[in-house]
Design a protein around this motif. Sequence first.
Motif, PDB file in Angstrom:
ATOM      1  N   TYR A  48       0.790  -1.225   0.000  1.00  0.00           N
ATOM      2  CA  TYR A  48       0.000   0.000   0.000  1.00  0.00           C
ATOM      3  C   TYR A  48       0.829   1.286   0.000  1.00  0.00           C
ATOM      4  O   TYR A  48       0.374   2.317  -0.492  1.00  0.00           O
ATOM      5  CB  TYR A  48      -0.930   0.029   1.223  1.00  0.00           C
ATOM      6  CG  TYR A  48      -1.818  -1.176   1.355  1.00  0.00           C
ATOM      7  CD1 TYR A  48      -2.571  -1.640   0.283  1.00  0.00           C
ATOM      8  CD2 TYR A  48      -1.915  -1.868   2.557  1.00  0.00           C
ATOM      9  CE1 TYR A  48      -3.380  -2.747   0.401  1.00  0.00           C
ATOM     10  CE2 TYR A  48      -2.723  -2.980   2.694  1.00  0.00           C
ATOM     11  CZ  TYR A  48      -3.451  -3.422   1.615  1.00  0.00           C
ATOM     12  OH  TYR A  48      -4.248  -4.533   1.730  1.00  0.00           O
ATOM     13  N   VAL A 221      -0.484   1.637   7.769  1.00  0.00           N
ATOM     14  CA  VAL A 221      -1.376   2.583   7.105  1.00  0.00           C
ATOM     15  C   VAL A 221      -2.081   3.496   8.105  1.00  0.00           C
ATOM     16  O   VAL A 221      -2.196   4.703   7.891  1.00  0.00           O
ATOM     17  CB  VAL A 221      -2.422   1.827   6.255  1.00  0.00           C
ATOM     18  CG1 VAL A 221      -3.411   2.794   5.633  1.00  0.00           C
ATOM     19  CG2 VAL A 221      -1.727   1.008   5.175  1.00  0.00           C
ATOM     20  N   LEU A 222      -2.569   2.937   9.206  1.00  0.00           N
ATOM     21  CA  LEU A 222      -3.347   3.696  10.178  1.00  0.00           C
ATOM     22  C   LEU A 222      -2.475   4.137  11.351  1.00  0.00           C
ATOM     23  O   LEU A 222      -1.461   3.516  11.663  1.00  0.00           O
ATOM     24  CB  LEU A 222      -4.511   2.845  10.690  1.00  0.00           C
ATOM     25  CG  LEU A 222      -5.496   2.338   9.629  1.00  0.00           C
ATOM     26  CD1 LEU A 222      -6.559   1.459  10.276  1.00  0.00           C
ATOM     27  CD2 LEU A 222      -6.130   3.494   8.875  1.00  0.00           C
ATOM     28  N   ARG A 303       1.470   7.903   3.393  1.00  0.00           N
ATOM     29  CA  ARG A 303       0.110   7.681   3.882  1.00  0.00           C
ATOM     30  C   ARG A 303      -0.838   8.768   3.374  1.00  0.00           C
ATOM     31  O   ARG A 303      -1.985   8.502   3.025  1.00  0.00           O
ATOM     32  CB  ARG A 303       0.108   7.612   5.409  1.00  0.00           C
ATOM     33  CG  ARG A 303       0.546   6.261   5.962  1.00  0.00           C
ATOM     34  CD  ARG A 303       0.697   6.275   7.464  1.00  0.00           C
ATOM     35  NE  ARG A 303       1.937   6.924   7.867  1.00  0.00           N
ATOM     36  CZ  ARG A 303       2.111   7.566   9.007  1.00  0.00           C
ATOM     37  NH1 ARG A 303       1.120   7.683   9.858  1.00  0.00           N
ATOM     38  NH2 ARG A 303       3.274   8.095   9.305  1.00  0.00           N
ATOM     39  N   GLU A 304      -0.359  10.002   3.342  1.00  0.00           N
ATOM     40  CA  GLU A 304      -1.186  11.105   2.854  1.00  0.00           C
ATOM     41  C   GLU A 304      -1.513  10.927   1.373  1.00  0.00           C
ATOM     42  O   GLU A 304      -2.648  11.179   0.941  1.00  0.00           O
ATOM     43  CB  GLU A 304      -0.453  12.430   3.084  1.00  0.00           C
ATOM     44  CG  GLU A 304      -0.329  12.793   4.566  1.00  0.00           C
ATOM     45  CD  GLU A 304       0.673  13.910   4.820  1.00  0.00           C
ATOM     46  OE1 GLU A 304       1.283  14.391   3.822  1.00  0.00           O
ATOM     47  OE2 GLU A 304       0.861  14.280   5.983  1.00  0.00           O
ATOM     48  N   ILE A 307      -4.190   8.212   1.002  1.00  0.00           N
ATOM     49  CA  ILE A 307      -5.521   8.741   1.334  1.00  0.00           C
ATOM     50  C   ILE A 307      -6.084   9.547   0.162  1.00  0.00           C
ATOM     51  O   ILE A 307      -7.265   9.435  -0.190  1.00  0.00           O
ATOM     52  CB  ILE A 307      -5.442   9.597   2.614  1.00  0.00           C
ATOM     53  CG1 ILE A 307      -5.143   8.712   3.828  1.00  0.00           C
ATOM     54  CG2 ILE A 307      -6.743  10.367   2.830  1.00  0.00           C
ATOM     55  CD1 ILE A 307      -4.801   9.478   5.082  1.00  0.00           C
ATOM     56  N   ILE A 310      -7.213   7.177  -2.626  1.00  0.00           N
ATOM     57  CA  ILE A 310      -8.480   6.514  -2.301  1.00  0.00           C
ATOM     58  C   ILE A 310      -9.653   7.447  -2.611  1.00  0.00           C
ATOM     59  O   ILE A 310     -10.644   7.038  -3.226  1.00  0.00           O
ATOM     60  CB  ILE A 310      -8.498   6.084  -0.819  1.00  0.00           C
ATOM     61  CG1 ILE A 310      -7.450   4.991  -0.564  1.00  0.00           C
ATOM     62  CG2 ILE A 310      -9.884   5.601  -0.411  1.00  0.00           C
ATOM     63  CD1 ILE A 310      -7.172   4.740   0.905  1.00  0.00           C
ATOM     64  N   ALA A 311      -9.533   8.700  -2.194  1.00  0.00           N
ATOM     65  CA  ALA A 311     -10.597   9.675  -2.443  1.00  0.00           C
ATOM     66  C   ALA A 311     -10.791   9.893  -3.944  1.00  0.00           C
ATOM     67  O   ALA A 311     -11.927   9.962  -4.437  1.00  0.00           O
ATOM     68  CB  ALA A 311     -10.275  10.991  -1.747  1.00  0.00           C
ATOM     69  N   ASN A 348     -13.082   2.919   3.044  1.00  0.00           N
ATOM     70  CA  ASN A 348     -12.202   4.079   2.967  1.00  0.00           C
ATOM     71  C   ASN A 348     -10.737   3.670   3.087  1.00  0.00           C
ATOM     72  O   ASN A 348      -9.870   4.501   3.322  1.00  0.00           O
ATOM     73  CB  ASN A 348     -12.546   5.083   4.079  1.00  0.00           C
ATOM     74  CG  ASN A 348     -13.890   5.749   3.838  1.00  0.00           C
ATOM     75  OD1 ASN A 348     -14.180   6.182   2.728  1.00  0.00           O
ATOM     76  ND2 ASN A 348     -14.711   5.818   4.872  1.00  0.00           N
ATOM     77  N   SER A 349     -10.480   2.385   2.915  1.00  0.00           N
ATOM     78  CA  SER A 349      -9.112   1.875   2.994  1.00  0.00           C
ATOM     79  C   SER A 349      -8.539   1.706   1.595  1.00  0.00           C
ATOM     80  O   SER A 349      -9.196   1.992   0.592  1.00  0.00           O
ATOM     81  CB  SER A 349      -9.100   0.532   3.725  1.00  0.00           C
ATOM     82  OG  SER A 349      -9.645  -0.486   2.905  1.00  0.00           O
ATOM     83  N   SER A 397       0.249   4.271  -2.626  1.00  0.00           N
ATOM     84  CA  SER A 397       0.716   5.656  -2.664  1.00  0.00           C
ATOM     85  C   SER A 397       1.551   5.919  -3.912  1.00  0.00           C
ATOM     86  O   SER A 397       1.739   7.079  -4.301  1.00  0.00           O
ATOM     87  CB  SER A 397       1.546   5.968  -1.412  1.00  0.00           C
ATOM     88  OG  SER A 397       2.690   5.126  -1.352  1.00  0.00           O
TER      89      SER A 397
END
Length: 419
Positions: A48, A221-222, A303-304, A307, A310-311, A348-349, A397
């Motif tokens: 990821y 990730v989290l 990670r950013e 995210i 994903i959006a 949302n993952s 990413s």
Amino acid sequence: MAFNWLADALTERADNGLLRQRQCQQYEKDNIICINGEHYLNFSSNDYLGMRHYEGVLQAWVEGLAQFGAGSGASPLVTGHTQAHLALESYIADGLNREAALLFNSGFAANQALCMALFSEHARVFDNKQHANIFADKLMHASFLEGAMCVSDNAQLRRFKHNDTEHLSSLLQKGANSDTLIVSEGVFSMDGDCAPSEEIAEIAQQYNAWFMLDDAHGIGVLGDNGFGTIEALGLTQAQVPIVMGTFGKAVGTAGAFIAGSQVLIDYLVNFAKHYVYSTAMPPAQAVATLYSMTHIATDSTRREKLIANIAHFREGFKAKFSSTSQTPTSENNNHSVPNSTLTLANSNSAIQPIIVGCPKRALALSESLKARGIWITAIRYPTVPKFQDRLRITLSSNHTTRDIDVMLDAIALAVEECN
């Protein structure tokens, strides 16, 4: 002839569109995967954060090889436990605010070892031979469920409806006695949604049970430092006495760990056969894993970016397929989906499943995408429930917005072709 039914079993699976086959990869670079001499944009990797090819991780592995050699040479209880393993275990324990951690060669081995150590006939002797209870989410990893079934003579396995805390409570009211373990996943591997971990932790304490969280897809990730669901939600050792995580996904290496109390870890060192009788993880792998985890903790940019990707994907899917798509809820997750429908799971993952509801159609869509240079694996029964066959998209990413747009265009063309 003995076992002459093997070919028949394979033929039946092929006829139902469920035959599994391996694909040999020649190489991968920057999300381009080469298989059988053809190149594809890869949307099926669990890497990821793109750490698998990160220069610092590769260099750390090389340095570990120079110091420790290619392998560990023995089981951990002989001479296979090194300062590299100890350093990684200490880092994990500190990051999760647990007393100790223990390394395993895979998440499958960790889950099976935990089940067999806690619920073996030997363990029941120390609990005055009382029958134990395991309450697992219906969509729990197969590795844990298989382990639980292996100890069915000593522990009753009950499965509660996916993420349904009311159902879990009702089951506990009927049969929570002696040793009770509640098990769920931080981020579910096939649906990409998250467990209501805080609620489950409260229920576990109410019934004097232990809560185990399998956070294979949350680690890296989290959380502010990449320590997964436990860090993101601030769950203590008292709330979640057992944490399992893996390194082969967002961390980009391989192996797994179990973290918890010192007593739990000492018990596993003595009674977890997958640990006692297996050659230890290569120390160089532990060195690379520690480097990757510390880098993830100190640099949030990957990670950013994940995210944001994903959006972008979810917005793009909604715009392109809004007239033919629906978002499943826990109530309709187990129902068949019409062949003309694409169902984007409520996730949302990095895991973004598109439910198509038919194994042959899922396979056809996957093959059509491959013809267009997009690698997205079809996931079919029995890996997922019947009528939940899907395209399992995993985002990284390292993907660009253009990569995602090209993938969405290819899905639209594949759907048109397969309908």
